[in-house]
Motif scaffolding. Structure first.
Motif, PDB file in Angstrom:
ATOM      1  N   SER A 173      44.752  47.787  49.038  1.00 52.71           N
ATOM      2  CA  SER A 173      44.264  46.513  49.538  1.00 52.71           C
ATOM      3  C   SER A 173      45.126  46.052  50.711  1.00 52.71           C
ATOM      4  N   LEU A 174      44.723  44.971  51.351  1.00 47.63           N
ATOM      5  CA  LEU A 174      45.501  44.417  52.464  1.00 47.63           C
ATOM      6  C   LEU A 174      46.933  44.110  52.046  1.00 47.63           C
ATOM      7  N   VAL A 175      47.084  43.476  50.895  1.00 45.04           N
ATOM      8  CA  VAL A 175      48.418  43.124  50.400  1.00 45.04           C
ATOM      9  C   VAL A 175      49.229  44.380  50.116  1.00 45.04           C
ATOM     10  N   GLU A 176      48.605  45.370  49.503  1.00 46.27           N
ATOM     11  CA  GLU A 176      49.324  46.609  49.175  1.00 46.27           C
ATOM     12  C   GLU A 176      49.751  47.362  50.433  1.00 46.27           C
ATOM     13  N   VAL A 177      48.895  47.336  51.461  1.00 49.04           N
ATOM     14  CA  VAL A 177      49.270  47.970  52.730  1.00 49.04           C
ATOM     15  C   VAL A 177      50.490  47.272  53.322  1.00 49.04           C
ATOM     16  N   ALA A 178      50.471  45.937  53.333  1.00 48.59           N
ATOM     17  CA  ALA A 178      51.593  45.170  53.885  1.00 48.59           C
ATOM     18  C   ALA A 178      52.868  45.394  53.082  1.00 48.59           C
ATOM     19  N   GLN A 179      52.742  45.404  51.764  1.00 42.65           N
ATOM     20  CA  GLN A 179      53.918  45.604  50.911  1.00 42.65           C
ATOM     21  C   GLN A 179      54.519  46.995  51.078  1.00 42.65           C
ATOM     22  N   GLY A 180      53.696  47.958  51.457  1.00 43.24           N
ATOM     23  CA  GLY A 180      54.186  49.322  51.613  1.00 43.24           C
ATOM     24  C   GLY A 180      54.709  49.644  52.994  1.00 43.24           C
ATOM     25  N   ASN A 181      54.710  48.649  53.887  1.00 41.00           N
ATOM     26  CA  ASN A 181      55.161  48.869  55.261  1.00 41.00           C
ATOM     27  C   ASN A 181      56.450  48.095  55.501  1.00 41.00           C
ATOM     28  N   ALA A 201      43.587  35.301  48.411  1.00 42.27           N
ATOM     29  CA  ALA A 201      42.518  35.643  49.349  1.00 42.27           C
ATOM     30  C   ALA A 201      42.729  37.026  49.938  1.00 42.27           C
ATOM     31  N   LEU A 202      43.978  37.354  50.270  1.00 43.38           N
ATOM     32  CA  LEU A 202      44.270  38.660  50.859  1.00 43.38           C
ATOM     33  C   LEU A 202      44.122  39.786  49.846  1.00 43.38           C
ATOM     34  N   SER A 203      44.333  39.486  48.589  1.00 48.15           N
ATOM     35  CA  SER A 203      44.215  40.509  47.541  1.00 48.15           C
ATOM     36  C   SER A 203      42.762  40.772  47.192  1.00 48.15           C
ATOM     37  N   ALA A 204      41.974  39.699  47.156  1.00 46.54           N
ATOM     38  CA  ALA A 204      40.590  39.826  46.724  1.00 46.54           C
ATOM     39  C   ALA A 204      39.669  40.111  47.907  1.00 46.54           C
ATOM     40  N   ALA A 205      39.582  39.175  48.827  1.00 45.26           N
ATOM     41  CA  ALA A 205      38.660  39.227  49.963  1.00 45.26           C
ATOM     42  C   ALA A 205      37.220  39.279  49.455  1.00 45.26           C
ATOM     43  N   SER A 206      36.304  39.036  50.345  1.00 41.38           N
ATOM     44  CA  SER A 206      34.890  39.050  49.971  1.00 41.38           C
ATOM     45  C   SER A 206      34.307  40.422  50.250  1.00 41.38           C
ATOM     46  N   ALA A 207      33.022  40.545  49.989  1.00 48.62           N
ATOM     47  CA  ALA A 207      32.361  41.823  50.216  1.00 48.62           C
ATOM     48  C   ALA A 207      32.404  42.219  51.696  1.00 48.62           C
ATOM     49  N   THR A 208      32.474  41.216  52.572  1.00 50.81           N
ATOM     50  CA  THR A 208      32.506  41.506  54.009  1.00 50.81           C
ATOM     51  C   THR A 208      33.913  41.765  54.516  1.00 50.81           C
ATOM     52  N   GLY A 209      34.929  41.535  53.672  1.00 53.34           N
ATOM     53  CA  GLY A 209      36.295  41.858  54.031  1.00 53.34           C
ATOM     54  C   GLY A 209      36.941  40.849  54.963  1.00 53.34           C
ATOM     55  N   LEU A 210      38.164  41.147  55.352  1.00 48.16           N
ATOM     56  CA  LEU A 210      38.951  40.293  56.240  1.00 48.16           C
ATOM     57  C   LEU A 210      39.609  41.142  57.313  1.00 48.16           C
ATOM     58  N   THR A 211      39.913  40.509  58.426  1.00 52.08           N
ATOM     59  CA  THR A 211      40.709  41.139  59.475  1.00 52.08           C
ATOM     60  C   THR A 211      42.016  40.373  59.589  1.00 52.08           C
ATOM     61  N   VAL A 212      43.141  41.085  59.492  1.00 54.49           N
ATOM     62  CA  VAL A 212      44.454  40.447  59.545  1.00 54.49           C
ATOM     63  C   VAL A 212      45.197  40.931  60.784  1.00 54.49           C
ATOM     64  N   PHE A 213      45.649  39.984  61.589  1.00 55.30           N
ATOM     65  CA  PHE A 213      46.532  40.277  62.714  1.00 55.30           C
ATOM     66  C   PHE A 213      47.950  40.067  62.207  1.00 55.30           C
ATOM     67  N   ALA A 214      48.633  41.157  61.946  1.00 54.34           N
ATOM     68  CA  ALA A 214      49.891  41.128  61.211  1.00 54.34           C
ATOM     69  C   ALA A 214      51.098  41.193  62.151  1.00 54.34           C
ATOM     70  N   PRO A 215      51.874  40.108  62.244  1.00 57.11           N
ATOM     71  CA  PRO A 215      53.086  40.146  63.081  1.00 57.11           C
ATOM     72  C   PRO A 215      54.165  41.003  62.427  1.00 57.11           C
ATOM     73  N   ALA A 302      42.014  49.043  54.989  1.00 60.20           N
ATOM     74  CA  ALA A 302      42.319  48.719  53.591  1.00 60.20           C
ATOM     75  C   ALA A 302      41.004  48.654  52.822  1.00 60.20           C
ATOM     76  N   THR A 303      41.110  48.604  51.509  1.00 57.87           N
ATOM     77  CA  THR A 303      39.892  48.559  50.700  1.00 57.87           C
ATOM     78  C   THR A 303      39.113  47.271  50.921  1.00 57.87           C
ATOM     79  N   ASN A 304      39.796  46.218  51.332  1.00 53.98           N
ATOM     80  CA  ASN A 304      39.130  44.922  51.492  1.00 53.98           C
ATOM     81  C   ASN A 304      39.289  44.346  52.893  1.00 53.98           C
ATOM     82  N   GLY A 305      39.533  45.201  53.869  1.00 60.93           N
ATOM     83  CA  GLY A 305      39.630  44.695  55.227  1.00 60.93           C
ATOM     84  C   GLY A 305      40.344  45.651  56.156  1.00 60.93           C
ATOM     85  N   VAL A 306      40.814  45.118  57.266  1.00 59.19           N
ATOM     86  CA  VAL A 306      41.477  45.928  58.283  1.00 59.19           C
ATOM     87  C   VAL A 306      42.634  45.140  58.879  1.00 59.19           C
ATOM     88  N   ILE A 307      43.703  45.843  59.237  1.00 59.97           N
ATOM     89  CA  ILE A 307      44.905  45.223  59.794  1.00 59.97           C
ATOM     90  C   ILE A 307      45.130  45.717  61.218  1.00 59.97           C
TER      91      ILE A 307
END
Length: 316
Positions: A173-181, A201-215, A302-307
């Motif tokens: 997931s988005l959170v797992e990707v961030a935690q692993g980096n 919200a970052l762990s769940a996300a909706s069916a359409t997903g989320l886009t995160v701009f990660a600093p 990620a499974t629920n979005g893109v970073i």
């Protein structure tokens, strides 16, 4: 009178010759072989050397019979160079169970010709993994970083489009990707300090997903020069921190290859904050008060979005 008889006789010979020529011509046409029938998708791939690795993978995963079926199917087919690009230089270490979700993510039910491709989600025969198409002036892309390099290879049960990389389903997931980096430790710590709704919200996300701009950590270090971390994490400023973090989240999956089609302001998860994009001289996302943030790495799926990784914290 004799001349008339000669003329009638000559006409009879000409008519007979014409009929004979027509008969011979028709016979020759009947004897000519027709255009060879196009084989099914599995047969077309097997007959093309550039797909030898794909065919070997399909055989190992026992999916050849599926692609010999009635279909119709649309197959985004990685060529041999695509497998090498993806780091798959041997199938020896990949089991049938490992190959199946990868290969089925390349197959869409129904026949979709290149002219009919539209940007957006495409359901694959892998029920656990959709793919995301972007169509812009440079062509068609999958998940932001896989390009369609040849189109409309016909088969009797569908169509093949050739791609330059292998579609590998995300597993985190988005959170797992961030935690692993290791470069996102500051971001993760601030998400944990913000309103719990952000992490949820970052762990769940909706069916359409989320886009995160990660600093990156370096981006936050620069921010802390003017806005100390202690200020951001103070309980009294939780709303401020939450709003800043939500300003980095855009609803839906927006890949770098979608950006050429984006105009004007784009809404974020911060109800009062919008961002814009500038693609001249490299892709940039622009915060209202922070200015340009360069996108230094894109399309981390990620499974629920893109970073997308950015080098400056966005401020609303």
């Amino acid at each position: 009178m004799k001349s008339l008889k000669k003329l009638v006789t000559l006409n009879k010979y000409l008519l007979a010759a014409g009929l004979a020529a027509t008969f011979v011509s028709c016979k020759d046409d009947d004897d000519m072989p027709g255009t060879p029938a196009v084989g099914n998708i599995a047969a077309v791939a097997s007959g093309d050397a550039q797909f030898s690795t794909l065919v070997a993978a399909l055989t190992k995963a026992e999916l050849v019979t599926t692609l010999q079926g009635a279909g119709p199917f649309t197959v985004f087919a990685p060529n041999n160079a695509a497998f090498t690009k993806a780091g798959i230089t041997s199938l020896n270490t990949l089991t049938k169970e490992a190959l199946t979700p990868i290969l089925t993510s390349h197959v869409v039910s129904g026949e979709v010709k290149a002219a009919d491709v539209k940007s957006g989600v495409a359901k694959t025969v892998n029920a656990n993994n959709d793919i995301y198409l972007s169509k812009n002036a440079d062509g068609v892309f999958i998940n932001g970083n896989i390009k369609v390099i040849a189109t409309d290879v016909d088969a009797s049960n569908g169509v093949i489009h050739v791609i330059d990389n292998v579609i590998v389903p995300p597993s985190k997931s988005l959170v797992e990707v961030a935690q692993g980096n290791a470069d996102f430790t500051e971001l993760v710590s601030l998400v944990l300090a913000a309103d719990p709704a952000v992490a949820t919200a970052l762990s769940a996300a909706s069916a359409t997903g989320l886009t995160v701009f990660a600093p990156t950590n370096a981006a936050f270090t620069e921010l802390y020069k003017t806005t100390p971390k202690a200020t951001l994490t103070a309980p009294a400023n939780r709303t401020l921190l939450t709003n800043v973090l939500l300003y980095h989240v855009v609803p839906g999956r927006v890949f770098s290859t979608d950006l050429p089609n984006v105009t004007g302001e784009v809404a974020t998860a911060n109800p009062s904050g919008k961002v814009t994009f500038n693609l001249s001289g490299g892709a940039k996302v622009i915060g209202k008060t922070s200015g340009n943030s360069n996108i230094t790495a894109a399309n981390i799926l990620a499974t629920n979005g893109v970073i997308h990784v950015i080098d400056k914290v966005l401020m609303p």
